[in-house]
Design a protein around this motif. Sequence first.
Motif, short mmCIF file in Angstrom:
data_model
loop_
_atom_site.label_atom_id
_atom_site.label_comp_id
_atom_site.label_asym_id
_atom_site.label_seq_id
_atom_site.Cartn_x
_atom_site.Cartn_y
_atom_site.Cartn_z
N ALA A 1 0.88 -1.07 -0.11
CA ALA A 1 -0.11 -0.21 0.15
C ALA A 1 0.82 1.34 0.02
CB ALA A 1 -0.90 -0.33 1.10
N GLU A 2 1.95 1.14 0.76
CA GLU A 2 2.67 2.47 0.92
C GLU A 2 3.45 2.74 -0.38
OE1 GLU A 2 5.34 1.50 4.10
OE2 GLU A 2 4.03 2.08 5.57
N LYS A 3 3.91 1.33 -1.10
CA LYS A 3 4.84 1.55 -2.10
C LYS A 3 3.63 2.08 -3.46
CE LYS A 3 7.25 -1.67 -3.51
NZ LYS A 3 7.69 -2.89 -3.98
N TYR A 4 2.27 1.79 -3.33
CA TYR A 4 1.25 2.24 -4.21
C TYR A 4 1.13 3.84 -4.14
CZ TYR A 4 -3.19 3.13 -6.39
OH TYR A 4 -4.46 3.56 -7.19
N ILE A 5 1.12 4.11 -2.92
CA ILE A 5 0.88 5.67 -2.56
C ILE A 5 2.18 6.27 -2.98
CG2 ILE A 5 0.94 7.45 -0.80
CD1 ILE A 5 -0.95 5.32 0.83
N GLU A 6 3.29 5.79 -2.79
CA GLU A 6 4.55 6.35 -3.34
C GLU A 6 4.46 6.62 -4.77
OE1 GLU A 6 7.72 8.62 -2.56
OE2 GLU A 6 6.52 7.74 -1.00
N ALA A 7 4.08 5.63 -5.58
CA ALA A 7 4.07 5.56 -6.87
C ALA A 7 3.17 6.59 -7.38
CB ALA A 7 3.30 4.17 -7.41
N LEU A 8 1.95 6.77 -6.78
CA LEU A 8 1.01 7.58 -7.15
C LEU A 8 1.63 9.15 -6.89
CD1 LEU A 8 -2.38 6.69 -5.32
CD2 LEU A 8 -1.95 6.62 -8.05
N LYS A 9 2.52 9.32 -5.87
CA LYS A 9 3.11 10.62 -5.58
C LYS A 9 4.16 10.81 -6.78
CE LYS A 9 4.40 11.84 -1.57
NZ LYS A 9 4.94 12.16 -0.24
N ASN A 10 4.81 9.88 -7.14
CA ASN A 10 5.85 10.19 -8.15
C ASN A 10 5.44 10.54 -9.56
OD1 ASN A 10 7.92 9.68 -6.34
ND2 ASN A 10 8.15 7.46 -6.71
N GLU A 11 4.10 9.79 -9.68
CA GLU A 11 3.60 10.00 -11.12
C GLU A 11 2.66 11.20 -11.32
OE1 GLU A 11 1.02 6.49 -11.44
OE2 GLU A 11 2.64 5.14 -11.78
N LYS A 12 2.96 11.89 -9.98
CA LYS A 12 2.08 13.40 -10.17
C LYS A 12 0.53 13.10 -10.23
CE LYS A 12 6.36 15.87 -11.48
NZ LYS A 12 7.11 16.61 -12.62
N SER A 13 0.04 12.29 -9.64
CA SER A 13 -1.35 12.11 -9.96
C SER A 13 -1.97 12.90 -9.14
CB SER A 13 -1.67 10.57 -9.38
OG SER A 13 -1.13 9.70 -10.22
N PHE A 14 -1.54 13.85 -8.20
CA PHE A 14 -2.14 14.77 -7.34
C PHE A 14 -1.83 16.11 -7.73
CE2 PHE A 14 -1.92 10.87 -4.77
CZ PHE A 14 -3.20 10.79 -4.44
N ASN A 15 -1.09 16.15 -8.92
CA ASN A 15 -0.76 17.50 -9.23
C ASN A 15 -2.18 18.27 -9.65
OD1 ASN A 15 1.94 17.32 -9.04
ND2 ASN A 15 2.12 17.20 -11.21
N GLU A 16 -2.60 19.56 -9.30
CA GLU A 16 -3.67 20.14 -9.59
C GLU A 16 -3.69 20.50 -10.84
OE1 GLU A 16 -4.28 23.48 -6.98
OE2 GLU A 16 -4.05 22.32 -5.01
N LYS A 17 -5.03 20.25 -11.39
CA LYS A 17 -5.45 20.37 -12.87
C LYS A 17 -6.38 21.66 -12.77
CE LYS A 17 -3.62 16.22 -14.69
NZ LYS A 17 -4.15 14.87 -15.51
N ASN A 18 -6.30 22.63 -13.24
CA ASN A 18 -7.41 23.64 -13.14
C ASN A 18 -7.80 23.98 -14.53
OD1 ASN A 18 -6.92 24.15 -10.18
ND2 ASN A 18 -4.93 25.18 -10.95
N LEU A 19 -9.18 24.17 -14.54
CA LEU A 19 -9.83 24.64 -15.83
C LEU A 19 -9.57 26.11 -16.01
CD1 LEU A 19 -13.08 22.48 -15.75
CD2 LEU A 19 -11.20 22.24 -17.44
N LYS A 20 -9.19 26.60 -17.20
CA LYS A 20 -9.04 28.11 -17.40
C LYS A 20 -9.38 28.13 -18.92
CE LYS A 20 -5.58 31.85 -17.12
NZ LYS A 20 -4.23 32.05 -16.68
N VAL A 21 -9.89 29.37 -19.12
CA VAL A 21 -10.28 29.74 -20.55
C VAL A 21 -9.21 30.94 -20.90
CG1 VAL A 21 -11.95 31.32 -19.95
CG2 VAL A 21 -12.09 30.25 -22.20
N THR A 22 -8.80 30.92 -22.14
CA THR A 22 -7.98 31.87 -22.98
C THR A 22 -8.61 32.20 -23.84
OG1 THR A 22 -5.75 30.97 -22.10
CG2 THR A 22 -5.84 32.54 -23.72
N ILE A 23 -9.01 33.62 -24.05
CA ILE A 23 -10.11 34.16 -25.13
C ILE A 23 -8.80 34.22 -26.39
CG2 ILE A 23 -11.33 36.01 -26.08
CD1 ILE A 23 -12.58 34.00 -23.92
N SER A 24 -9.51 34.05 -27.46
CA SER A 24 -8.36 34.26 -28.59
C SER A 24 -8.16 35.58 -28.85
CB SER A 24 -9.32 34.01 -30.02
OG SER A 24 -8.57 34.14 -31.03
N PRO A 25 -6.76 35.78 -28.99
CA PRO A 25 -6.24 37.21 -29.07
C PRO A 25 -7.04 38.16 -30.25
CG PRO A 25 -4.47 35.62 -28.82
CD PRO A 25 -5.66 34.94 -29.15
#
Length: 337
Positions: free
Chosen positions: A238-262
Amino acid sequence: MASSEVFCTLCHEDGSSKDAVTWCTECEVFLCIDCEKHHQKSRMSKNHKTMPRKDYQKLPTFMKEISSQCKDHKKKFELYCTFHACPCCVQCLNDKHQKCQELKPLSDILENIKSSASVQLLEKDMTVVKENFEEMIKYLNSRMNSNNGQKLKAAETIRSFKKSIDEFLNKIEEEILTDLESKHSKLNSEMNTLIQQLEQRANQISQMQGEFTKMTRLATELQMYVGLRETEKTTAQAEKYIEALKNEKSFNEKNLKVTISPSLQSILQDLKSFGYIHINTSKSTLQIKAGRKDQAQSLVQPCPGFEEIKPSITERRARKMDKPEFWQDIKTSAALY
């Protein structure tokens, strides 16, 4: 004068008021019935031209103000000076026209004036001018109608273009909203999958914790020993699985953002006007009739301008003017009036 009250001039001067019936064009007075009879019998006035009062009152105002007598000398106009283009009396010769040549009898100038070609030509000129004014008014009204149509067409073009812009913006808005929905769904799906996996492993650990508690209370030493080994193994995984998730950056925050066309942003920044209204000028298609080239000329041919006149007296006339009897004749003629 008002048409309702016009009195005999002669009677009015004597203090009585009698309705006038006639206007004498030469005496320039109104006459009642009685005075008209005397006027027709008088040797001095029986040949005068008269006209009914009603006809006189129909004349334009400026014509009523035209007198057959000289205002300066109160004498009847007898001559016409072609140099000054004006009628003059005999006494005017001494005052203003001593050096004028081409003095003509006024009667010659006025002879058959109403039936002259000049009158007919002037009538034609006025008709042409009036028709030209009417044609110009018609043309301008036509142009106004045309401009009204152009205004409606331009307004329709503006609205149509705005509608095209709205439809285009609605289309690309729908596309980006669809893309937003797709990416949002993808993020939620990935996180839901991970949550399910984590919940499954968390439940497994929770179950193992319950079993471990029972093991420490009820199991034999051998069972405890073997149980510890299995529990350590599962916990380590279980610890190895948690460490793998951290290394894979599975918990990096992914935020939705809109960029209006220039390009779209530049519309708000750079666009200052919906468009421009121009007034284009082109050559007129108006057709008007040409007037006579000489229509501005007077009934009597004008003499050269003053600066073009070179005073000269013929030898014969000079000799005649030097004689006292010449001026005596002029004075005698003036005295008769």
